[in-house]
Design an enzyme around this catalytic site. Structure first.
Site, short mmCIF file in Angstrom:
data_model
loop_
_atom_site.label_atom_id
_atom_site.label_comp_id
_atom_site.label_asym_id
_atom_site.label_seq_id
_atom_site.Cartn_x
_atom_site.Cartn_y
_atom_site.Cartn_z
N HIS A 11 -13.70 -22.33 63.82
CA HIS A 11 -12.66 -21.32 63.57
C HIS A 11 -13.24 -19.92 63.53
O HIS A 11 -13.32 -19.28 62.49
CB HIS A 11 -11.91 -21.64 62.27
N ASP B 92 -6.07 -17.14 62.92
CA ASP B 92 -7.05 -17.81 62.04
C ASP B 92 -7.98 -16.81 61.34
O ASP B 92 -9.04 -17.19 60.85
CB ASP B 92 -7.90 -18.82 62.84
N TYR C 290 0.85 -1.18 0.00
CA TYR C 290 0.00 0.00 0.00
C TYR C 290 0.89 1.23 0.00
O TYR C 290 1.65 1.47 0.95
CB TYR C 290 -0.91 -0.03 1.23
#
Ligand code: 7OP
Ligand code: ZN
Length: 760
Positions: free
Chosen positions: A446, A489, A281
Site C-alpha cells: 500500500h 490509500d 468561617y
C-alpha cells in the site's frame, strides 16, 4: 355552638365534624380539626403535626385556622417535639410542658402566625391503627397546672380521632403524593434546562446554581468544583457570579470550612445557625458585610465520585432550610453531577478535535517547505512521457520508472481534458500530486506505486470505455474518480481495519464506531491536502460543484473498503443484469463504487509477472502484520500467518470469489473488458500450477514466501506453460468466451466470509 359544654363522647358533634370534612383538601381538613380542638379543649391554638412514615419527618401545614404559606418540616428527632414523642410512644400519654421549653425557632414561627401567649403547650399522641407510629396534636393552652391540662384535653382529642384518623391519613397521603409530583416535575424541567447548556460549562454552572436557588428559595449560592491534584475546591460560581473570567479564581482547601467538610465526607450539611457552627468561617462575612444565617451545603457527584460542592445561604421564606430543601438538594445534585461531567467530556472532545486540526495544519505546513523546487522540477521534466501503449488495458503502470510516475499522473489529467475543462492551475495540480505522493508511506504494497497503478486503471476506464457522458459519468464525476483513486490509500500503514480495531490504534479510536477505519483516515488525509495552501485542484469549481466533488470523493474512497464491496456486490450485480437506469442516483453511485473496486484490484488484470510481483508485496505486508500480532500476543488469521498461509490456495480463492465475479460484471457492461476476464482466468490457472509446485518445494523450514521468491519456481512455471500451449507470452490456454457474465453464471462459492475471514 360552645363545644366546651358537650360531653366528651357526644357522637353528635363528632358526626357533624365528620360530615363537614368530606372531600376537603388536606389543609381545610386540618383547619376544621384544629378549630374543633380549640373549641373542645379551650386551647388558644391547636395544630397537628402528622408524622410522615417514609421520611421520618413531621410536617405542619396549618396552625389554628391559619394555613401556612409554606409547610413547616422538621425531623422527628427534633429536640422538644422528640422529647414529647418519645414519652408518648413509651407511655402513650400526653405531656404538657412549659411554653418556654418549646423550641425557640418554632415558637418564633408560631408567633408570626398567631398572636398567642399561653403558658403551656400540650403534646397529645395519636396512635396509628396499624403502624406503631404516632401523630401529634399540639395545643397551646392556658392552664394552671400541667396535670389538669393533660387530663382535660387528651380525652377530647383522642376520642375525636377514633373517627377522623382514617380520613386525615388519606388526605395527608394525597397531599404528599401531590407534593412529590410537583417536585419531580420541577426536577425534570431543571434537567431539561441543564442538558441544553452542555456546550458551555460556565454557562451551565451558572444555570445550575440559579435553579438550585430557585428551588430552595435561597438568598445566595456558590458552587465549587473539586481539584483532585491540588486537593482543593475551586469556586466556579460565587454568590451567583461566575468566577474565573472577570472575578479572580478562588480556592479553598479540602480540609477547611463547611464546603471542605462536605466534599470529604460526602454528606449533606444543613446548618441552621451558621455563626454557632464550629466549621463556619466568619472572615468572608466580615469583609463583605453579608450576614450568613443558615447554610445548606451538599456534595455533587457523578457516577463514581464527588466532583464538587454546592452551597446555598439564607433561606428567604422560612427560618432555615428544611427537610424538603434537603430532599430537593439531594435529587438535584445527581442531575447536576451528570450534566457537569457530560459538559466536561464534551469540552474535551472539542479540544481534542481542535488540537487534531491544528496538528494536521502544522504537519501540512512543514511539508510545504521542501516542495516548491520539486513542483517546478515536476513541471519542467524534459522527458516526453510517451511510453508505448500507456492507454491500453494490457499496459502495466508498475513498469513505469518510479521517478516519472508524477509526470504520468499529470499526463493522465491532461489527456482526459481535466486541466482545460476545470481550469486547474498546473502548479496547483503538480503540488497536489506531490503532496499525495508524499502522503503515502513505504509499505510493501500500500504505497505510492499502488496509488499510481489504481489511478492509471481509472484513466484506462475513463478513456477506453468512454465513461464521460450522459450514461455513466459527468465530467465532474470523472475528475473525482481519478482523484479518488490517487488518494484512496493515503497514509496506509500496512495494516488492515481489523488490526486497527483489535489493537485500539489512534485511528480506531477516531473512526471505529463508523467502520472502514482506514478508509475514513485516507479520506481525512485527502481533505487535508486539498485544504493545504496551493493544493486545491478544485478551487475553480462553483460551490455546488465543490461540495458535490467532496461528496463523490467520500463515496469513492469509502467504497475501497472490501467489506463495503461485499455488502454491495449483490446490488451491483443486479443493476448490471437487470439493466442500469442512468438517472437513478443510487444505481450510479453503486456503479462508481464498483469501478473503484475494479481499479483497486486491477493488478489482477495484468500479466502473470506483474500480478505475481504484487502478490509478493501483498503477502509481505500481510505477514508483517501477522508477525506484529504474534508479538503482541494475539493469533493472526491464517492469511496473515506466514507459518500457516497457503499462498496459491488463497490466490485461487481470492480470484474465484472476488476478482472474477467483479470483472465478469464489468465485462457484461463493457464488452471491451472481456480480455481482462481472460487474463484473470489465466492467472488463476498459473496459481493452480504453482500450488502443485509449492507441494514439491515444501520442506521443513521453508515458508510459502521462500518458495514464491525462489527463482527456480519461475523457471518451472515458464517450462510448464511453454510446453502446454507454446504460447509466446507464457500465458496458459485461452478460455474463449464460454463464460459470459450473467446473473446465473456467478460462481456459487462466492462468499464474503470465506474470502474475508475477518470482515463483518
Ligand atoms: N490482489 C490480491 C489484494 C491477494 C490486487 C488488500 C484483502 C481479502 C481476501 C486476500 C483475500 C486479500 C484480501 C489485492 C490485489 C489488497 C485484497 C485487500 C488485496 N491478491 N490479495 N490481493 N485485500 O484484504 F483472500 F490487502 F488491500
Ligand atoms: Zn488500494
Amino acid at each position: 355552638m360552645n363545644s366546651l359544654h358537650l360531653e366528651v363522647s357526644d357522637p353528635g358533634s363528632i358526626l357533624l365534624l365528620l360530615q363537614d370534612l368530606a372531600d376537603l383538601p388536606c389543609t381545610l381538613v386540618q383547619q376544621k380539626l384544629n378549630k374543633y380542638f380549640q373549641n373542645v379543649t379551650g386551647a388558644k391554638v391547636a395544630f397537628l403535626a402528622p408524622i410522615l412514615f417514609e421520611t421520618e419527618e413531621m410536617v405542619i401545614h396549618v396552625v389554628g385556622e391559619k394555613i401556612l404559606d409554606r409547610e413547616l418540616r422538621f425531623p422527628v428527632s427534633w429536640q422538644v417535639i422528640n422529647h414529647a414523642l418519645h414519652r408518648a410512644v413509651k407511655q402513650r400519654k400526653s405531656m404538657a410542658q412549659n411554653i418556654t421549653e418549646l423550641d425557640q425557632e418554632l415558637l418564633q414561627h408560631l408567633r408570626s402566625v398567631v398572636d398567642v401567649a399561653p403558658n403551656l403547650f400540650l403534646s397529645i399522641p395519636i396512635q396509628h391503627p396499624i403502624k406503631d407510629h404516632i401523630a401529634l396534636v399540639v395545643c397551646l393552652v392556658d392552664y394552671e397546672n400541667k396535670e389538669d391540662a393533660e387530663h382535660n384535653c387528651t380525652k377530647f382529642v383522642q376520642e375525636c380521632f377514633r373517627y377522623c384518623l382514617g380520613l386525615l391519613l388519606s388526605t395527608l397521603r394525597c397531599q404528599e403524593e401531590a407534593r412529590l409530583k410537583i417536585q419531580c416535575q420541577n426536577l425534570l424541567a431543571v434537567s431539561r434546562k441543564l442538558f441544553m447548556r452542555l456546550g458551555d460549562l460556565s454557562d451551565l454552572l451558572r444555570e445550575i446554581m440559579a435553579e438550585a436557588r430557585k428551588l430552595t428559595n435561597a438568598e445566595r449560592c456558590s458552587l465549587f468544583l473539586l481539584d483532585l491534584e491540588q486537593q482543593d475546591l475551586v469556586a466556579k460560581v460565587f454568590d451567583g457570579v461566575v468566577t474565573g473570567k472577570t472575578v479572580k479564581e478562588m480556592r479553598i482547601s479540602l480540609n477547611q470550612g463547611i464546603a471542605g467538610h462536605v466534599a470529604t465526607s460526602g454528606k449533606l450539611l444543613n446548618i441552621r445557625n451558621a455563626y454557632s457552627h464550629p466549621l463556619f468561617y466568619r472572615g468572608i462575612d466580615d469583609v463583605t458585610g453579608f450576614k450568613t444565617r443558615n447554610i445548606l451545603c451538599f456534595p455533587i457527584r457523578d457516577e463514581e465520585r464527588i466532583i464538587g460542592v454546592a452551597q446555598l445561604c439564607n433561606k428567604m421564606d422560612g427560618l432555615y432550610f428544611d427537610v424538603f430543601d434537603e430532599e430537593v438538594a439531594t435529587a438535584f445534585s445527581i442531575y447536576c453531577g451528570i450534566s457537569i461531567m457530560h459538559s466536561i467530556v464534551y469540552k474535551k472532545i472539542q479540544d481534542a478535535q481542535a488540537r487534531n486540526k491544528l496538528s494536521n495544519e502544522l504537519m501540512m505546513y512543514h511539508m510545504q517547505q521542501v516542495e516548491d523546487e520539486a513542483v517546478q522540477a515536476l513541471l519542467n521534466c524534459r522527458d516526453d512521457h510517451n511510453i508505448k501503449d500507456f492507454d491500453q488495458f494490457h499496459f502495466s503502470p508498475r513498469n513505469i520508472p518510479y521517478r516519472h510516475m508524477p509526470c504520468y499522473v499529470l499526463k493522465m489529467f491532461r489527456d482526459l481534458g481535466f486541466i482545460d475543462h476545470w481550469k486547474i492551475k498546473r502548479t496547483t495540480l503538480a503540488r497536489f500530486i506531490l503532496y499525495v505522493k508524499k502522503g503515502y508511506r513505504d509499505a510493501p504494497y500500500h504505497n505510492w506505486v499502488h496509488a499510481f497503478s489504481v489511478a492509471h486503471f481509472a484513466y484506462l476506464m475513463i478513456k477506453n470505455l468512454e465513461l464521460i457522458g450522459d450514461l455513466y459519468m459527468s465530467h465532474l464525476q470523472a475528475l473525482v474518480f481519478l482523484v479518488s483513486c490517487l488518494c484512496h490509500d493515503i497514509d496506509h500503514r500496512g495494516t488492515n481495519n481489523s488490526f486497527q480495531t483489535k489493537c485500539g490504534t489512534v485511528l480506531a479510536s477516531l473512526y471505529s464506531s463508523e467502520g472502514s477505519v482506514m478508509e475514513r483516515h485516507h479520506l481525512a488525509q485527502s481533505m487535508c491536502i486539498l485544504n493545504t495552501e496551493g493544493c486545491n485542484i478544485f478551487e475553480s469549481l462553483t460551490s455546488e460543484e465543490y461540495s458535490e466533488a467532496l461528496d463523490l470523493l467520500r463515496n469513492n474512497i469509502l467504497a475501497t473498503d472490501l467489506a463495503s464491496h461485499f455488502r454491495n456486490v449483490d446490488k451491483q450485480q443486479a443493476i448490471i443484469c437487470r439493466g442500469y437506469a442512468k438517472d437513478n442516483l443510487d444505481q450510479r453511485k453503486q456503479l462508481h463504487a464498483m469501478f473503484m473496486t475494479c481499479c483497486d484490484l486491477s493488478d489482477q488484470t495484468k500479466t502473470w509477472k506483474v500480478s505475481k510481483k504484487t502478490a509478493e508485496q501483498i503477502y509481505d505486508e500481510f505477514f508483517s502484520q501477522g508477525d506484529l500480532e504474534k508479538s503482541m500476543g494475539t493469533a493472526p488469521i491464517e492469511m496473515m500467518d506466514r507459518e500457516r498461509a497457503s499462498i496459491p490456495d488463497l490466490q485461487v480463492q481470492f480470484i474465484t470469489n472476488l476478482v472474477l465475479p467483479l470483472f465478469t460484471n464489468l465485462a457484461t457492461l463493457f464488452p471491451l473488458t472481456e480480455q481482462l476476464v481472460n487474463v484473470i482466468k489465466d492467472n488463476r490457472e498459473v496459481w493452480k500450477v504453482v500450488k502443485s509446485l509449492f507441494q514439491k518445494y515444501s520442506q521443513k523450514g521453508t515458508t510459502g514466501m521462500d518458495i514464491l521468491l525462489d527463482p527456480r519456481l519461475d523457471e518451472e512455471i515458464d517450462k510448464t506453460f511453454n510446453s502446454l500451449a507454446g504460447n509466446s507470452e507464457g500465458s496458459p490456454e485461452q478460455e474463449t468466451s464460454e463464460q459470459k457474465a450473467s446473473c446465473d453464471c456467478r460462481p456459487s462459492e462466492m462468499n464474503s466470509t470465506e474470502v474475508m475471514p475477518e470482515s463483518n
